[in-house]
Design a protein around this motif. Sequence first.
Motif, PDB file in Angstrom:
ATOM      1  N   MET A   1       0.726  -1.372  -0.099  1.00 44.11           N
ATOM      2  CA  MET A   1       0.034   0.063  -0.022  1.00 44.11           C
ATOM      3  C   MET A   1       0.912   1.300  -0.120  1.00 44.11           C
ATOM      4  O   MET A   1       1.838   1.432   0.744  1.00 44.11           O
ATOM      5  N   ASP A   2       0.519   2.286  -0.681  1.00 46.90           N
ATOM      6  CA  ASP A   2       1.256   3.429  -0.874  1.00 46.90           C
ATOM      7  C   ASP A   2       0.976   4.506  -0.050  1.00 46.90           C
ATOM      8  O   ASP A   2      -0.082   4.537   0.596  1.00 46.90           O
ATOM      9  N   ILE A   3       1.758   5.749   0.194  1.00 46.65           N
ATOM     10  CA  ILE A   3       1.323   6.739   0.985  1.00 46.65           C
ATOM     11  C   ILE A   3       1.558   7.780   0.327  1.00 46.65           C
ATOM     12  O   ILE A   3       2.669   7.913  -0.395  1.00 46.65           O
ATOM     13  N   THR A   4       0.834   8.933   0.213  1.00 41.84           N
ATOM     14  CA  THR A   4       1.193  10.163  -0.382  1.00 41.84           C
ATOM     15  C   THR A   4       2.120  10.902   0.457  1.00 41.84           C
ATOM     16  O   THR A   4       2.281  10.932   1.568  1.00 41.84           O
ATOM     17  N   VAL A   5       2.756  11.912  -0.244  1.00 37.21           N
ATOM     18  CA  VAL A   5       3.696  13.077   0.643  1.00 37.21           C
ATOM     19  C   VAL A   5       2.705  13.779   1.342  1.00 37.21           C
ATOM     20  O   VAL A   5       3.267  14.196   2.367  1.00 37.21           O
ATOM     21  N   GLU A   6       1.714  13.928   0.924  1.00 37.60           N
ATOM     22  CA  GLU A   6       0.695  14.989   1.833  1.00 37.60           C
ATOM     23  C   GLU A   6       0.402  14.341   3.063  1.00 37.60           C
ATOM     24  O   GLU A   6       0.405  15.005   4.061  1.00 37.60           O
ATOM     25  N   GLU A   7      -0.019  13.009   2.924  1.00 41.44           N
ATOM     26  CA  GLU A   7      -0.220  12.324   4.120  1.00 41.44           C
ATOM     27  C   GLU A   7       0.872  12.137   5.145  1.00 41.44           C
ATOM     28  O   GLU A   7       0.826  12.262   6.207  1.00 41.44           O
ATOM     29  N   ARG A  85       4.441   0.533   3.515  1.00 44.29           N
ATOM     30  CA  ARG A  85       3.919   1.733   2.761  1.00 44.29           C
ATOM     31  C   ARG A  85       4.905   2.265   2.048  1.00 44.29           C
ATOM     32  O   ARG A  85       5.965   2.884   2.685  1.00 44.29           O
ATOM     33  N   ASN A  86       5.037   2.623   0.665  1.00 48.70           N
ATOM     34  CA  ASN A  86       5.883   3.215  -0.133  1.00 48.70           C
ATOM     35  C   ASN A  86       5.548   4.638  -0.415  1.00 48.70           C
ATOM     36  O   ASN A  86       4.283   4.686  -0.625  1.00 48.70           O
ATOM     37  N   VAL A  87       6.571   5.611  -0.103  1.00 51.60           N
ATOM     38  CA  VAL A  87       6.049   7.178  -0.198  1.00 51.60           C
ATOM     39  C   VAL A  87       6.270   7.216  -1.867  1.00 51.60           C
ATOM     40  O   VAL A  87       7.223   7.201  -2.438  1.00 51.60           O
ATOM     41  N   LEU A  88       5.176   7.536  -2.368  1.00 53.59           N
ATOM     42  CA  LEU A  88       4.934   7.923  -3.705  1.00 53.59           C
ATOM     43  C   LEU A  88       5.586   9.371  -4.279  1.00 53.59           C
ATOM     44  O   LEU A  88       5.256  10.213  -3.461  1.00 53.59           O
ATOM     45  N   GLY A  89       6.559   8.962  -5.148  1.00 50.41           N
ATOM     46  CA  GLY A  89       7.395  10.273  -5.547  1.00 50.41           C
ATOM     47  C   GLY A  89       8.288  10.540  -4.624  1.00 50.41           C
ATOM     48  O   GLY A  89       9.235  11.341  -4.921  1.00 50.41           O
ATOM     49  N   GLY A  90       8.775   9.825  -3.610  1.00 48.19           N
ATOM     50  CA  GLY A  90       9.888   9.966  -2.882  1.00 48.19           C
ATOM     51  C   GLY A  90      10.095  11.547  -2.307  1.00 48.19           C
ATOM     52  O   GLY A  90       9.297  12.286  -2.215  1.00 48.19           O
ATOM     53  N   ILE A  91      11.276  11.683  -2.060  1.00 50.84           N
ATOM     54  CA  ILE A  91      11.791  12.873  -1.353  1.00 50.84           C
ATOM     55  C   ILE A  91      11.756  14.033  -2.469  1.00 50.84           C
ATOM     56  O   ILE A  91      11.432  15.156  -2.211  1.00 50.84           O
ATOM     57  N   LEU A  92      11.595  13.744  -3.713  1.00 47.62           N
ATOM     58  CA  LEU A  92      11.711  14.688  -4.525  1.00 47.62           C
ATOM     59  C   LEU A  92      10.308  15.483  -4.679  1.00 47.62           C
ATOM     60  O   LEU A  92      10.052  16.803  -4.795  1.00 47.62           O
ATOM     61  N   ALA A  93       9.310  14.546  -4.638  1.00 45.54           N
ATOM     62  CA  ALA A  93       7.837  15.141  -4.471  1.00 45.54           C
ATOM     63  C   ALA A  93       7.409  15.705  -3.251  1.00 45.54           C
ATOM     64  O   ALA A  93       6.718  16.669  -2.899  1.00 45.54           O
ATOM     65  N   TYR A  94       8.156  14.978  -2.042  1.00 40.61           N
ATOM     66  CA  TYR A  94       8.126  15.870  -0.656  1.00 40.61           C
ATOM     67  C   TYR A  94       8.470  17.146  -1.002  1.00 40.61           C
ATOM     68  O   TYR A  94       7.856  18.195  -0.292  1.00 40.61           O
ATOM     69  N   ARG A  95       9.801  17.521  -1.210  1.00 43.71           N
ATOM     70  CA  ARG A  95      10.286  18.721  -1.402  1.00 43.71           C
ATOM     71  C   ARG A  95       9.521  19.586  -2.213  1.00 43.71           C
ATOM     72  O   ARG A  95       9.326  20.799  -2.030  1.00 43.71           O
ATOM     73  N   GLN A  96       9.087  19.265  -3.270  1.00 41.05           N
ATOM     74  CA  GLN A  96       8.236  20.042  -4.182  1.00 41.05           C
ATOM     75  C   GLN A  96       7.049  20.395  -3.247  1.00 41.05           C
ATOM     76  O   GLN A  96       6.304  21.666  -3.550  1.00 41.05           O
ATOM     77  N   LEU A  97       6.189  19.503  -2.601  1.00 47.20           N
ATOM     78  CA  LEU A  97       5.198  20.012  -1.977  1.00 47.20           C
ATOM     79  C   LEU A  97       5.314  20.951  -0.817  1.00 47.20           C
ATOM     80  O   LEU A  97       4.794  22.001  -0.772  1.00 47.20           O
ATOM     81  N   GLU A  98       6.874  21.019  -0.216  1.00 49.38           N
ATOM     82  CA  GLU A  98       6.977  22.050   0.751  1.00 49.38           C
ATOM     83  C   GLU A  98       7.228  23.295  -0.078  1.00 49.38           C
ATOM     84  O   GLU A  98       7.043  24.439   0.522  1.00 49.38           O
ATOM     85  N   GLU A  99       7.906  23.141  -1.137  1.00 46.52           N
ATOM     86  CA  GLU A  99       8.244  24.545  -2.205  1.00 46.52           C
ATOM     87  C   GLU A  99       6.704  25.166  -2.545  1.00 46.52           C
ATOM     88  O   GLU A  99       6.603  26.333  -2.452  1.00 46.52           O
ATOM     89  N   GLU A 100       5.439  24.311  -2.767  1.00 49.41           N
ATOM     90  CA  GLU A 100       4.416  24.714  -3.092  1.00 49.41           C
ATOM     91  C   GLU A 100       3.599  25.375  -1.821  1.00 49.41           C
ATOM     92  O   GLU A 100       2.678  26.057  -2.137  1.00 49.41           O
ATOM     93  N   ALA A 101       4.055  24.939  -0.792  1.00 50.13           N
ATOM     94  CA  ALA A 101       3.222  25.435   0.496  1.00 50.13           C
ATOM     95  C   ALA A 101       3.392  26.982   0.679  1.00 50.13           C
ATOM     96  O   ALA A 101       4.570  27.616   0.424  1.00 50.13           O
TER      97      ALA A 101
END
Length: 101
Positions: A1-7, A85-101
């Motif tokens: 089961m995957d987990i989103t960077v948002e969660e 649980r696998n983080v979808l998009g990994g650290i790249l997606a996580y950092r992108q999420l932070e930049e958009e916040a």
Amino acid sequence: MDITVEELKERLDKGEDLHFYDVREEYEYEEDNLGAKLIPLGELPDHLDELAPLKDEEIIIHCRSGARSGKAAKFLESQGYTNVRNVLGGILAYRQLEEEA
């Protein structure tokens, strides 16, 4: 089961105590990490004893983009781990999420 960077971000921001692992290489971890425990993908089989108590616990795994952590999750599932649980998009997606916040 995957987990989103948002969660994941929401749960990290709340300070939840997670079984959270990074399967990238040490040099990548030193450059940027999310506070997960480092176990490079190639060394994962050597850490099964350490991870054994977590067989039925939620384990969250991430890497740079989600590919290596996907392999790690499949490996752990093949060893009888039930809630990986696998983080979808990994650290790249996580950092992108932070930049958009």
